[in-house]
Design an enzyme around this catalytic site. Structure first.
Site, PDB file in Angstrom:
ATOM      1  N   PRO A 180      27.939   3.229   4.262  1.00  0.00           N
ATOM      2  CA  PRO A 180      28.993   3.752   5.146  1.00  0.00           C
ATOM      3  C   PRO A 180      27.511   2.852   6.366  1.00  0.00           C
ATOM      4  O   PRO A 180      28.185   2.449   7.174  1.00  0.00           O
ATOM      5  CB  PRO A 180      29.092   4.878   5.533  1.00  0.00           C
ATOM      6  CG  PRO A 180      29.310   5.076   3.570  1.00  0.00           C
ATOM      7  CD  PRO A 180      28.271   3.626   3.003  1.00  0.00           C
ATOM      8  N   TYR A 181      26.498   3.593   6.365  1.00  0.00           N
ATOM      9  CA  TYR A 181      25.307   2.824   7.505  1.00  0.00           C
ATOM     10  C   TYR A 181      25.548   1.461   7.968  1.00  0.00           C
ATOM     11  O   TYR A 181      25.440   1.406   9.099  1.00  0.00           O
ATOM     12  CB  TYR A 181      23.883   3.087   6.805  1.00  0.00           C
ATOM     13  CG  TYR A 181      23.065   3.392   7.864  1.00  0.00           C
ATOM     14  CD1 TYR A 181      23.370   3.407   9.342  1.00  0.00           C
ATOM     15  CD2 TYR A 181      22.263   1.848   7.609  1.00  0.00           C
ATOM     16  CE1 TYR A 181      22.835   3.167   9.935  1.00  0.00           C
ATOM     17  CE2 TYR A 181      21.540   1.567   8.302  1.00  0.00           C
ATOM     18  CZ  TYR A 181      21.081   2.052   9.411  1.00  0.00           C
ATOM     19  OH  TYR A 181      19.732   1.954  10.609  1.00  0.00           O
ATOM     20  N   GLY A 182      25.778   0.988   6.992  1.00  0.00           N
ATOM     21  CA  GLY A 182      25.825  -0.823   6.873  1.00  0.00           C
ATOM     22  C   GLY A 182      26.906  -1.204   7.544  1.00  0.00           C
ATOM     23  O   GLY A 182      27.126  -2.155   8.236  1.00  0.00           O
TER      24      GLY A 182
END
Length: 235
Positions: free
Chosen positions: A37-39
């Site tokens: 999710p961060y990327g």
């Protein structure tokens, strides 16, 4: 930003937008295929910025950081996450917490990756070099143009190697518990910093991981309660 006449944007992106590429090192042309999710969130933000820039004269620089470590060598700034973020923070923070006795040891997730010692490999960039990259990006930012750059050393080090460097930097025999892989982690990621060197005249100068950790450890020891209760600097 548009409403307030902002003319330059330096965006903090991440190597996590690349996911787990088939080839190393990672260049700016490596396909972006984030696996966590961060990327994904960072890639979405990049896309929004690029879309906006097409019809704007804003100067844009997108810096895709690799794994940031270290502290200000002069002792003014360091990493002090809030308690609720400590467990999910950087490996350096976990090592320092273990060295200070805040936690009993660190947890390394994944020992069966296809790397030389089975643990993940990352490109660790000193925060002082990262600051310098921002300054040079700001100097070269051009209205109506977009610059995209990897910010890394071009060299990968494994988690086991990193922990050993932290042991030497702190002088503490940090205990390690090895656990199964964490979903969304990738085996090996390191940069090709050729573009930023050629176009911004930037090259990482602080590439000794153990020395970066030693500087950060000095800050940690003198700021045991973060910024709220700084102690006298110690070597």
């Amino acid at each position: 930003m548009a409403a307030h006449g902002v003319k330059t944007l330096i965006y903090s992106s991440t190597c996590a937008t690349y996911g787990e590429p088939e080839k190393m090192p990672i260049t700016e042309e490596t396909p972006q295929a984030p696996i966590n999710p961060y990327g994904k969130a960072k890639k979405m933000a990049e896309e929004i910025i690029l879309d906006f820039s097409k019809n704007s004269k804003i100067a844009v620089m997108i810096l895709r950081y690799f794994n940031v470590i270290g502290s200000d060598p002069e002792g003014r700034l360091g990493e002090a996450p809030t308690p609720k973020l400590r467990e999910h923070g950087r490996i350096s923070g976990a090592c320092f917490d273990a060295a200070r006795g805040i936690i009993s040891g660190i947890k390394v997730k994944g020992t069966d990756y296809k790397t030389h010692d089975g643990t993940c490999i990352r490109d660790y960039i000193d925060v002082t070099d990262l600051v310098d990259a921002h300054v040079k990006a700001l100097e070269k930012a051009t209205p109506g143009k977009v610059g995209i750059y990897n910010v890394g050393t071009g060299k990968g080090r494994s988690v086991k190697e990193f922990v050993e460097a932290c042991r030497k930097a702190t002088g503490v025999d940090i205990k390690v518990e090895y656990l199964p892989r964490r979903p969304g982690d990738y085996a090996e990621v390191f940069s090709d910093p050729t573009k930023i060197k050629n176009e911004l005249n930037w090259t990482a100068q602080h590439t000794d991981v153990q020395e970066s950790l030693r500087v950060a450890w000095r800050w940690q020891k003198s700021h045991r309660n973060g910024y709220g209760n700084a102690l006298a600097m110690s070597s």
